[in-house]
Design a protein around this motif. Sequence first.
Motif, PDB file in Angstrom:
ATOM      1  N   ARG A  17      29.606 -78.581 -17.765  1.00  0.00           N
ATOM      2  CA  ARG A  17      31.323 -78.855 -19.043  1.00  0.00           C
ATOM      3  C   ARG A  17      32.449 -78.716 -17.522  1.00  0.00           C
ATOM      4  O   ARG A  17      32.667 -78.689 -15.691  1.00  0.00           O
ATOM      5  N   VAL A  27      38.812 -82.875 -20.417  1.00  0.00           N
ATOM      6  CA  VAL A  27      38.432 -81.487 -21.194  1.00  0.00           C
ATOM      7  C   VAL A  27      37.672 -82.139 -22.817  1.00  0.00           C
ATOM      8  O   VAL A  27      36.796 -82.817 -23.050  1.00  0.00           O
ATOM      9  N   TRP A  30      34.098 -84.364 -22.942  1.00  0.00           N
ATOM     10  CA  TRP A  30      33.842 -83.470 -22.611  1.00  0.00           C
ATOM     11  C   TRP A  30      33.067 -83.198 -24.343  1.00  0.00           C
ATOM     12  O   TRP A  30      31.773 -82.458 -24.618  1.00  0.00           O
TER      13      TRP A  30
END
Length: 69
Positions: A17, A27, A30
Motif C-alpha cells: 500500500r 497510488v 496500486w
Amino acid sequence: MAALNVLAELGQLHLSRPALDASPEQVARWYERKATVLEHLASQGSDTAELAEAAHRRAEALGVGRCAA
C-alpha cells in the motif's frame, strides 16, 4: 491451491500500500493492482466485482486508470 495464491496476492497488496507521500501515479497503479486482485477473486465466485470496479474508478480519478493507459 488457487485460494493460497489469492491470499498471497492480498497479502502482497496490503504490504505494498502506498505511503501518504506517494505520488498520485503510484497510488493509481496500486488501485489498478487492487482491482486486478479483486477481479481475480470475483472470477472465483467471490462478490468483489463492485469493489474491483470502484478501485478502477479511483485509479482513473487519479489519472492513471484503464482509460489513461
